[in-house]
Enzyme design. Sequence first.
Site, short mmCIF file in Angstrom:
data_model
loop_
_atom_site.label_atom_id
_atom_site.label_comp_id
_atom_site.label_asym_id
_atom_site.label_seq_id
_atom_site.Cartn_x
_atom_site.Cartn_y
_atom_site.Cartn_z
N GLU A 1 -69.22 -84.47 34.63
CA GLU A 1 -70.77 -84.89 35.02
C GLU A 1 -71.25 -85.26 33.47
OE1 GLU A 1 -72.82 -81.60 36.65
OE2 GLU A 1 -73.98 -81.68 34.80
N GLU B 1 -81.59 -82.62 29.48
CA GLU B 1 -82.20 -81.63 30.68
C GLU B 1 -82.70 -80.12 29.89
OE1 GLU B 1 -79.04 -79.36 32.99
OE2 GLU B 1 -77.47 -79.82 31.38
#
Length: 293
Positions: free
Chosen positions: A167, A172
């Site tokens: 990932e 974020e």
Amino acid sequence: MSRKPLFVLLAALFSLGCGNDGAQGQEIPVQNEDDDATTVEIDDVFAADYWNDAELVWSDEFDGTELSSENWVFETGSHGWGNNELQDYVADNNVEVGDGTLKIIAKKEASGSANYTSARLNSKKSFRYGKMEIRAKIPDHRGNGIWSALWMLGSNIETAGWPACGEIDIMEYVSFDPNKVHFTIHSTANNHISGTQVTSGAVELASIEEEFHVYGLLWTDKYLKFYIDDPGNVKLNFLRSAVSNVDNWPFNQPFYFLMNIAVGGNWGGMEGVDDSIFPAVMEVDYVRVYQVK
């Protein structure tokens, strides 16, 4: 999309600003049809001008008024997504395209067993290596509970599972911690379950909620470099280990893009969810992929 706010910096993080940029190109022997040895120079991915020759190979500029079904597919559901998230990801109703941007919208509304709806988009095309850029604006800051992400997953997730697929979190943001952005990678060897994920931690970005920024990734077989606005503004530099394997470097395979707003969750909901913040809108100006031929 990182699952917990555990800001663990591994030894790889200490490579930030390392002096590898002066490395020379390598030469390897290649056998021709007559079995005579010749040499081919391999591009030096650490060279200062390596990315100058990168060419645009794919993009979505979000022109027009419709989301491209050739480029994106909705991922739907309200099962918590491994993070105890509160939203139901639905198709169609929580995205808009207009004025040159994609809008992903989280709403306070009942859907199935959930009290919130949002959208999660996956790119249909996958990519292996390149300069990835997403220009986006995070939802206006009005309170706690939003968890926005622009990220990538290994295309073998259906067979390998997470975190073995790998990932790459290009951006974020959690609204209980405003004016900050996070960059993270996950793998079997480095992930939040064991508290060993590789992360930048909270990077100050005062205008993240008010202005568009480019969230970028430089990805080769030797490194992952995360930057804001300019490739020279690197915030996390993760180098491939000298002893690499599928556990610590699953980043030699195709990955696809994901874009979403989660509501609550193990990280996004750490300080609760303020229902007055909805609807919350993340705008994406473009997604672009450049590769060195």
